[in-house]
Design a protein around this motif. Structure first.
Motif, PDB file in Angstrom:
ATOM      1  N   SER C 177     -20.393 -12.841  33.158  1.00 40.40           N
ATOM      2  CA  SER C 177     -19.872 -14.203  33.263  1.00 40.40           C
ATOM      3  C   SER C 177     -20.624 -15.167  32.363  1.00 40.40           C
ATOM      4  N   GLY C 179     -20.269 -18.338  33.172  1.00 43.64           N
ATOM      5  CA  GLY C 179     -20.343 -19.499  34.063  1.00 43.64           C
ATOM      6  C   GLY C 179     -21.644 -19.469  34.834  1.00 43.64           C
ATOM      7  N   LYS C 180     -21.856 -20.534  35.619  1.00 42.49           N
ATOM      8  CA  LYS C 180     -23.034 -20.527  36.477  1.00 42.49           C
ATOM      9  C   LYS C 180     -22.694 -19.800  37.763  1.00 42.49           C
ATOM     10  N   ARG C 181     -23.703 -19.195  38.365  1.00 43.01           N
ATOM     11  CA  ARG C 181     -23.446 -18.431  39.580  1.00 43.01           C
ATOM     12  C   ARG C 181     -23.184 -19.363  40.751  1.00 43.01           C
ATOM     13  N   GLY C 182     -23.840 -20.496  40.734  1.00 42.44           N
ATOM     14  CA  GLY C 182     -23.655 -21.452  41.829  1.00 42.44           C
ATOM     15  C   GLY C 182     -24.443 -22.690  41.514  1.00 42.44           C
ATOM     16  N   ARG C 183     -24.430 -23.622  42.447  1.00 43.27           N
ATOM     17  CA  ARG C 183     -25.137 -24.878  42.234  1.00 43.27           C
ATOM     18  C   ARG C 183     -26.629 -24.650  41.990  1.00 43.27           C
ATOM     19  N   ARG C 186     -30.099 -22.490  37.842  1.00 43.76           N
ATOM     20  CA  ARG C 186     -30.708 -23.486  36.966  1.00 43.76           C
ATOM     21  C   ARG C 186     -30.775 -23.050  35.508  1.00 43.76           C
ATOM     22  N   GLU C 189     -27.453 -23.584  29.344  1.00 42.86           N
ATOM     23  CA  GLU C 189     -26.268 -23.010  28.713  1.00 42.86           C
ATOM     24  C   GLU C 189     -26.647 -21.843  27.801  1.00 42.86           C
ATOM     25  N   LYS C 193     -25.639 -17.838  28.079  1.00 44.74           N
ATOM     26  CA  LYS C 193     -25.014 -17.139  26.981  1.00 44.74           C
ATOM     27  C   LYS C 193     -25.782 -15.857  26.659  1.00 44.74           C
ATOM     28  N   GLU C 197     -24.522 -12.028  26.968  1.00 43.32           N
ATOM     29  CA  GLU C 197     -24.545 -11.105  25.833  1.00 43.32           C
ATOM     30  C   GLU C 197     -25.310  -9.826  26.169  1.00 43.32           C
TER      31      GLU C 197
END
Lengths: 455, 553, 424
Positions: C177, C179-183, C186, C189, C193, C197
């Protein structure tokens, strides 16, 4: 016209557009025509109008005619009081000050976040008021705030429900035991220790009251050194603050009843209270309230012996019961959560709807102002297509103090109030909370950070 | 108090020490008079003296004006037609104070709910001046940017301590102090793992300390009047240090970065009633009316957001949004940016005077950012006021600093052009009469190395997002390029279409067919010696591609 | 208190007198359900009877009779096929906060050989709680890293995994993914990435080995359970269940699947609405959900997860709905109900938790509708089963007449009128 000027005019137009969506009219005057009006306290009235002026309900009846007023055609729609959530953590920048088993001194109202898009999502579920609570990391957590979902206002002060009674969060069982006993190695590590935390704190409050009295009556030369925690404990003893206690097991619920009885504290609403059904007669006899999940269970050991029939059993035993969300997800469809008492139990439509309107209002001490559609009450209204207890119910419009704060026809992408010019695009979250596991437990928000720092 | 008297003692003794022992490693100055002539003097905001002169003597401005006789015993500063300004005053920063290791080992506390005050970050009595290092490079770099005086706050957490005003003359620590224990510096900064670990804990603690200080003051006063039979007052350093705040003998510079924090701090002020200076405010525009009606001074941060980029630099993630969403987001970002860069003009229009603080903002970006603000409606005068007269007044030093008038400290900027103009450079700084000269570097034009590299050869490639890799064979005949892609998995070959070369970039299209599935892909490669980087674009979005030459090396 | 409650209370008292502590057991035998409105899903709605014989639907028609069958009058009632949840951890986790009761997540990135069917607890307390809401069949799946394991479709009745196994398994993969796993995540970006990768590299390396293994294994190589688990996927015998939610991840996964030429099912697919056309174009079936989920981005429309199934369906995607739940899989009909209300329509939403998941799991010949010869997984209820207040009266799983009882109902029975009541 040069390009710069054109651009500015364009941006101005955009800003007007956004603000018009968020606060179309602010005077709090609106007339809702021809709806099926669910009053909660006075039955269901077909083809009825509701007139709101200056944010208050002025009249409910047929064929109300008023010139020059924003009018909403609710023909074929259901008009009910705005939904009230007695347990949420939206609109808060801070949930847990998890450093001490007793933090009565802190106040989540100091950390309100009017920008939280969670408020808008709650409005889109018909919710107009929520009880923004401190978390459950501590036996005595912080004071909580009852907020009105005036989304669009950016001053934290503007979302407080002025005049709502003060409330405070208590918590029993696993959460405070884990945070303090297990991780910090300080009491309480057991439910026995928990009881003594409360007794100590109340004793502190009593001693503080006495010291102040001694000073006032001239028996002491000096007032006691100001202590916020003791001030708050004293106010609880005086009955000025309603306790909302995170709790699960019957034994711990019973324990707190005994402690409160010993200190003469009357106003208590148990939160979650998954095993409340086991001591429903005792809760009813004490006059304690219960605010429960519709069906959450088994995410930890203390909720393993739960039943989704909890709300029904409590209500049938005469306990003032509400259904809450404790979640940014559930708060979006509390009408559906209330309907579950008709699958798990046999509550009537009105009884089920009371669980998310009048009853939570009673629990927050605001039932004279909200929770039903009556003349003189606040103009907080949710309008639904299909009956709100139907699975096919779709909230159409939500009104707070006579101001439309959600309108399904005005909904758009990106209803955030503030955009950071430095952001790229809004982050994608893989696992936004949809259940009580993982990060779903907002009750423990900020705690993980506190705990994680330890290692 | 003890510290202060020691300071006086040192000051008093220092001339004698000079006589007693001469340091021949230092050059003895020929004169303490400086004469600057034929300059354009912006003596105070809104006022200019064309081709005037200034005489500084003993670090103090003696004369300013058009017709001033040139003394024969002064150093004559050649500054013909340059612009002279009063040196800037930094309204609050941490200049000269080393950044602590914030995530370092913190002491273990048995009860995290009641840590010692210093662990909790509650040190309102701590002196900034004690923590200042006169040798810090902050001092010279602030000076190089035009500052003559800094108001320095200690670093720390919720209540870091007492601020100090120092001269940026670069002299020894004994000589730079203008004023100590000037104000209380406060922030909503939490203390990890101990109370207050949250912002609401900080606010609670602040209110409690304040009320305790009020109580302590009553006790102290009573005890002073008649101690007999009364409990002896004994209060923590923290409570004691808050007493001047409760008696409004000391202002609180409270850091409030966002509009939300401004609301919070204004509410706190309303509840307790102390003298507040909103400090390091970054987001002003939503709260202009509130600030105005609260009648509170503001020190704004010049930490501006970046200008939202144009379509050209499309980030990978932007693929995620629909074009409608993206359009709306861009418009909102552009609006938010405009709000930020236009906010100070509006604040000025609302009649609120403001200065600039440097807790978060980088002073190095000051000029660039002020230019942006000026482009968006801020007047140069107001900007200059914010850097000179406003902080001087707020800090109670307007009688000695903030303008280039006679009697004031000899703190001047001498600039090659009006100070906020893009090409202006500071040629001299004078602080306490000390002269600092800066070399004006001619901006070298970057000579573009237009040399084209030979990109023909065999390269490996990898598109990690697709898990694809293989080789490219690139050949050239005159300016016609040919690209063959060899799949690393099955060895199949594919020729690139529409191959174009521009500079050191190569672009081509590929039509990938497999199992009846076909995909049009356009590839863009940027070559740098032996390696390339680039993008593969398809219906499915973009993916980075990279590779390096294997033949000929 | 209302009369009805007195009646209920009396019944409870009577039943406890009559049966004492005796536990109700399921019964097996021929059952004839008479005069019902039968919602077959695949062949419309019929007014008539339904005969259960030898665990299967023996007959659907009007005026049926059977000599030895127990007859149940279903006048005014409805019969629906049992609901199928296309993704749960039911049976694998008993109490999520008690780690030793969590059997869903084995250590390691590459564990496709972990078999959910091995660890499903047939006596999990949540199983009866789930089935009394009409969910008779679920796909129970491991969770965790890149290749978390092999999930299995199980019926919610039986005492051994074999008695529950419904004949379909699938290897799971979490597509890396961005995206972030959750709130609480931390990571910057850039870190995200980089991590993604790295994970793609891992995927590539593992896939290469799995491909080789599948080739040489046919001619008799050494047995390697980790890679052997991948063989059905490599050969295209079994679909790979790929969990992927973010738009660009979905597109990359789509390109990857096409390149690898495997059969795949996408799960989660929270942003499927953004790429519905691509999903449809490449015929990727989707098991989406939960529908009752907060939007993935703060800027998303508030109803984005309610409308997601409808938007994918509209574009031509085959859409099944899941809860991704453990103890509250019982909310499957409500997830479908919300999807129905927000654009999918009742008929299609019903398919999304019956015949569509059956097709996706390759068991539509036996599951997913009321048809002669199919497994007798069905229930009788008094109304629309999506409607929250609807009550289910009878439940059949593999022909077993299962009591409408769970911990939740038992506690209700015991505590509605507690005995002894208040002290004194």
């Amino acid at each position: 016209m040069n390009i710069m000027v054109m651009k500015n005019i364009y941006l101005l137009f955009i800003s007007l557009f956004i603000s018009s969506v968020l606060s179309a009219q602010n005077d709090g005057d609106v007339l809702i025509k021809n709806g099926t009006v669910i009053t909660i306290t006075d039955g269901v009235k077909e083809n009825t109008d509701v007139l709101i002026r200056n944010g208050k309900i002025e009249q409910i009846g047929e064929g109300i005619e008023v010139g020059d007023i924003k009018t909403i055609d609710a023909e074929g729609l259901f008009v009910m009081p705005g939904i009230i959530d007695a347990h949420s953590h939206i609109a808060l920048d801070v949930v847990n000050e998890a450093t001490n088993p007793v933090t009565a001194e802190v106040f989540v109202g100091d950390g309100l976040d009017p920008y939280d898009v969670g408020i808008y999502r709650a409005l889109a579920g018909g919710v107009t008021i929520s009880h923004a609570m401190h978390g459950s990391a501590n036996a005595i957590g912080g004071q909580c705030e009852t907020i009105k979902h005036r989304y669009g206002e950016i001053d934290p002060e503007a979302i407080r429900m002025d005049g709502a009674p003060r409330t405070i969060k208590f918590a029993l069982g696993e959460n405070p035991m884990r945070v303090h006993g297990e991780r910090s190695n300080i009491a309480p590590a057991t439910r026995m220790g928990m009881e003594q935390i409360f007794r100590n704190a109340f004793e502190e409050g009593k001693a503080y009251i006495k010291a102040k009295k001694d000073f006032a009556s001239g028996n002491a030369e000096l007032a006691p050194l100001y202590n916020t925690r003791s001030e708050v404990m004293a106010d609880i003893l005086k009955g000025d603050i309603i306790i909302h206690c995170h709790s699960y097991r019957a034994d711990e619920i019973y324990m707190l009843l005994k402690v409160l009885e010993d200190y003469g504290v009357k106003r208590i609403c148990f939160q979650h209270v998954n095993e409340g059904f086991k001591v429903a007669p005792e809760l009813a006899a004490y006059g304690a309230h219960a605010s429960v999940f519709s069906d959450w269970w088994a995410y930890k050991f203390e909720v393993y012996y739960s039943t989704a029939y909890n709300a029904a059993i409590l209500a049938e035993n005469g306990v003032v019961t509400s259904i809450n969300s404790d979640s940014g997800e559930l708060i979006r469809h509390l009408y559906h959560e209330a309907a579950k008492t008709q699958r798990y139990g046999s509550l009537s439509d009105n009884e089920a709807l009371k669980l998310i309107t009048l009853n939570p209002a009673i629990q927050l001490g605001i039932e004279d102002r909200v929770g039903s559609l009556e003349k003189g009450k606040d103009g907080d209204i949710a309008i639904f297509k299909n009956h709100p207890l139907s699975i096919y119910a779709i909230p159409q419009m939500t009104i707070v103090d006579g101001v439309v704060r959600f309108d399904i026809n005005e909904d758009n992408y990106d209803m955030r109030l503030d955009v950071d010019p430095d952001e790229t695009i809004p982050t994608f979250f893989e696992t936004e909370s949809h259940s009580h596991h993982g990060e779903g437990d907002r009750c423990m928000q900020d705690v993980y950070e506190f705990l994680n720092h330890k290692h | 108090m003890k510290k202060l008297s020691l300071q006086f003692l040192v000051l008093f003794l220092s001339p004698m020490l000079c006589f007693a022992q001469v340091d021949y490693d230092k050059i003895q100055k020929a004169t303490d008079k400086v004469f600057i002539k034929d300059v354009i003097i912006h003596d105070k905001p809104g006022s200019t003296i064309e081709y005037g002169a200034i005489l500084i003597e003993g670090g103090i401005i003696k004369q300013v004006g058009k017709r001033i006789a040139e003394p024969n015993d002064a150093l004559i500063l050649t500054a013909d037609s340059l612009h002279v300004y009063p040196a800037f005053i930094d309204a609050l920063s941490h200049s000269g104070i080393k950044k602590e290791e914030e995530d370092g080992e913190r002491p273990k506390v048995k009860f995290p709910g009641s840590p010692p005050d210093d662990v909790a970050g509650i040190t309102p009595g701590k002196s900034a001046f004690d923590a200042i290092s006169a040798e810090s490079s902050d001092i010279s770099s602030m000076r190089e940017l035009g500052f003559g005086i800094a108001h320095v706050a200690p670093r720390g957490r919720m209540l870091p301590g007492q601020t100090a005003i120092i001269s940026l003359s670069g002299k020894s620590k004994d000589e730079i102090l203008l004023n100590e224990n000037v104000a209380n510096y406060s922030q909503l900064k939490t203390s990890p793992r101990v109370f207050p670990s949250t912002m609401i804990g900080v606010l609670t603690k602040f209110k409690e300390l304040y009320k305790q200080a009020e109580g302590a003051n009553i006790h102290l006063t009573k005890y002073k009047a008649s101690p007999v039979g009364m409990k002896r007052p004994s209060y923590s350093d923290a409570i004691t240090a808050m007493i001047p705040v409760t008696k409004k003998q000391q202002k609180v510079f409270f850091k409030a970065e966002s509009a939300k924090d401004v609301h919070r701090i204004l509410a706190l002020k309303k509840e307790l009633g102390f003298d507040l200076v909103l400090t390091d405010v970054k987001q002003v525009y939503p709260v202009i009316d509130h600030i105005k009606s609260a009648n509170v001074p503001v020190m704004v941060s010049l930490d501006l957001p970046k200008k939202p980029e144009d379509d050209k630099d499309k980030k990978d993630d932007e693929e995620d949004l629909t074009s409608e969403e993206m359009k709306q987001l861009k418009e909102r970002k552009a609006k938010a940016y405009n709000d930020y860069v236009g906010q100070l003009a509006l604040l000025d229009k609302a009649g609120v005077s403001f200065g600039f603080s440097w807790i978060n903002a980088k002073p190095k970006k000051m000029k660039e950012n002020i230019q942006t603000l000026i482009e968006n409606g801020l007047s140069e005068d107001t900007a200059l006021k914010g850097l000179t007269t406003v902080p001087a007044q707020l800090l109670g030093i307007s009688n000695i600093a903030g303008t280039a008038e006679s009697g004031k400290l000899g703190n001047l900027i001498i600039s090659t052009a009006p100070i906020f103009e893009k090409d202006s450079k500071i040629k001299f700084m004078i602080v306490d009469g000390e002269i600092f000269e800066y070399e004006i570097k001619e901006k070298k034009k970057k000579s573009d190395n237009g040399e084209e590299i030979d990109i023909a050869g065999t390269y490996t490639y990898e598109i990690s997002q697709f898990g694809a890799s293989g080789t490219f064979r690139i050949s050239a005949e005159d300016d016609d390029y040919k690209v063959i892609m060899v799949d690393g998995d099955d060895g199949s070959e594919l020729e690139g279409q529409n191959v174009t070369r521009e500079g050191n970039s190569l672009g081509f299209d590929l039509k990938i067919e497999e199992d009846g599935f076909s995909m049009d892909v356009s590839v863009n490669l940027d070559f740098d010696e032996e390696d390339f980087e680039g993008n593969v674009n398809s219906d499915f979005g973009a993916a980075p591609i990279e590779g390096s030459k294997v033949d000929p090396k | 208190m209302r009369k009805i409650n007195w009646i209920i209370a009396c019944c409870i008292l009577m039943s406890s007198h009559l049966f004492g502590q005796q536990v109700q057991k399921s019964t097996y035998g021929d059952v004839l359900l008479k005069n019902a409105t039968i919602v077959t899903v695949t062949n419309g709605t019929i007014e008539g009877d339904l005969l259960i014989k030898d665990g299967v639907i023996a007959e659907v028609g009007s005026s049926l009779s059977a000599n030895d069958a127990t007859e149940i009058d279903c006048s005014g009632k409805f019969i629906y096929p049992g609901f199928i949840d296309g993704g749960t951890q039911l049976g694998l986790i008993e109490i999520s906060s008690v780690s030793l009761t969590r059997d869903s997540d084995e250590l390691g990135d590459y564990t496709p050989h972990m078999q959910a069917l091995t660890a499903v607890n047939p006596n999990a307390v949540a199983i009866p709680v789930t089935r009394v809401n009409g969910v008779t069949t679920v796909f129970s799946k491991p969770t965790g890293d890149l290749f978390p394991g092999t999930g299995a479709v199980i019926d919610l009745h039986g005492y051994t995994p074999d008695q529950m196994y419904a004949g379909s398994k699938a290897v799971l993969m979490n597509y890396p993914s961005t995206g972030k796993r959750g709130r609480w995540d931390r990571r910057s970006e850039e870190d995200i990435k980089k991590d993604s990768e790295k994970a793609l590299k891992k995927l590539k390396d593992f896939w290469a080995q799995a491909e080789i293994y599948a080739k040489i294994n046919q001619t008799g190589g050494e047995y390697n359970p980790q890679l052997a688990a991948m063989v059905p996927v490599m050969k295209g015998d079994s679909p790979l269940m790929i969990e992927v939610n973010k738009k660009t991840d979905i597109l990359n996964a789509l390109a990857w699947v096409n390149k690898k030429g495997i059969k795949a099912v996408f799960t989660g697919v929270a942003e499927g609405w953004r790429v519905a056309d691509s999903l449809a174009k490449y015929n990727i079936p989707v098991i989406t959900g939960p529908v009752l989920r907060v939007p993935s981005r703060t800027s998303d429309k508030y109803d984005v997860s309610y409308t997601n199934p409808a938007k994918m369906l509209e574009a031509g995607v085959k859409v099944a709905i899941r809860t991704d739940e453990t103890e509250n899989v019982r909310n499957l009909p409500f997830n479908a109900g919300f999807a129905a209300a927000y654009g999918m329509g009742v008929e299609e939403a019903l398919k999304a938790i019956t015949i569509v998941p059956a097709e996706i799991f390759g068991i539509a010949d036996k599951y997913g509708s009321i048809e002669k010869g199919k497994v007798a997984n069905l229930f009788v209820c008094d109304g629309d089963p999506f409607e929250t207040k609807t009550q289910i009266q009878h439940l059949f799983i593999r022909g077993w007449n299962v009591p409408m009882e769970s911990r939740h109902t038992l506690l209700y029975d015991e505590f509605l009128e507690r005995d002894p009541g208040i002290k004194e």
